[in-house]
Design an enzyme around this catalytic site. Sequence first.
Site, PDB file in Angstrom:
ATOM      1  N   SER A 185     -46.351  35.065  30.439  1.00 40.91           N
ATOM      2  CA  SER A 185     -47.781  35.279  30.244  1.00 40.91           C
ATOM      3  C   SER A 185     -48.416  33.997  29.736  1.00 40.91           C
ATOM      4  O   SER A 185     -47.741  33.154  29.123  1.00 40.91           O
ATOM      5  CB  SER A 185     -48.017  36.411  29.230  1.00 40.91           C
ATOM      6  OG  SER A 185     -49.373  36.466  28.832  1.00 40.91           O
ATOM      7  N   TYR A 198     -45.958  40.016  21.086  1.00 40.11           N
ATOM      8  CA  TYR A 198     -45.987  39.886  22.539  1.00 40.11           C
ATOM      9  C   TYR A 198     -45.905  38.426  22.951  1.00 40.11           C
ATOM     10  O   TYR A 198     -45.138  38.060  23.851  1.00 40.11           O
ATOM     11  CB  TYR A 198     -47.261  40.527  23.084  1.00 40.11           C
ATOM     12  CG  TYR A 198     -47.371  40.471  24.585  1.00 40.11           C
ATOM     13  CD1 TYR A 198     -46.580  41.302  25.386  1.00 40.11           C
ATOM     14  CD2 TYR A 198     -48.261  39.603  25.212  1.00 40.11           C
ATOM     15  CE1 TYR A 198     -46.682  41.263  26.767  1.00 40.11           C
ATOM     16  CE2 TYR A 198     -48.366  39.550  26.584  1.00 40.11           C
ATOM     17  CZ  TYR A 198     -47.576  40.383  27.359  1.00 40.11           C
ATOM     18  OH  TYR A 198     -47.672  40.322  28.726  1.00 40.11           O
TER      19      TYR A 198
END
Length: 310
Positions: A185, A198
């Site tokens: 990401s 995350y």
Amino acid sequence: MGEIQNQLFILVGALVCLNYLLKYVKFFKYFLLRLWNPLPKSFFRSMGEWAVITGAGDGIGKAYSYELAKRGLNIVMISRTLEKLQAVAKEIEQTTGSHVKIIQADFTKDDIYENIKENLQGLEIGILVNNVGMIYNYLPCHFLSGSDEVQNLIHCNISSVVKMTRLTLRGMEIRRKGLILNLSSGVGRFPWPLYSIYSSTKAFVCMFSKALQAEYKEKGIIIQVLTPYSISTSMTKHLNPNLITKTADEFVKESLDFVAVGDETCGCLAHEILAHLIDLIPSWIFYSDALQNVFLTHWADYLKQNSSIQ
């Protein structure tokens, strides 16, 4: 002494210039690849007969399953919800003519890999897409305000990448060809406040992928990490698509054109431009309380207004 310092400054300046030059060369590859695609149409099928995709029942994983089937591969879809897998598999077989094998597995668990290994036995796996992932706090929040159940997140975002790679990489090494795409990401490119867990799990995917590519590139294996930003999927609460927020289909089709760009790519031109703009922000601004407050208020409001959050 003064002469040594001057030479040192010149050397440092030259290295900085070289670093930026290499970044811009890589960036402009995206434009060049839009003019001509260096990958032959048979490239993906030449990797092997089968492509394995995790988290394949929905979103990006589903899009990769469709697109790779269109490009001539048989597909192994692995995900948690059997009904979704069966429905998508039927659609792919009917529309592409490729064979589809499904494996039901919950990647938040750690006891699933022996069953996956048995189901993959004997398949010539040319492509692995480590796509499965999860996020607890879609809306930005401080670490202590997030969920305490981090083990599932670690199993899903980290262990799955390592263990699925071990299951498939050996065959690629023997055949001296293969492609592994690991979905990280944009928030894994550097520490991202308010998404600390995350961001950290996705940073692991980045480092793991780059290290493996250095180990195995001489054996004919491409290992690439993708660091996209906003993509409209169920994990992002179906955020409204726009110039930056891509649909899963849009992102996947574009990302497959860039597997020759290098060991890391954002996967699409819009996100590559965004990444370069974010890199220009000084760290003292990015990590300031003022900017974090902006994320906690205005960014959170934007997400609520433009997604399926109730």
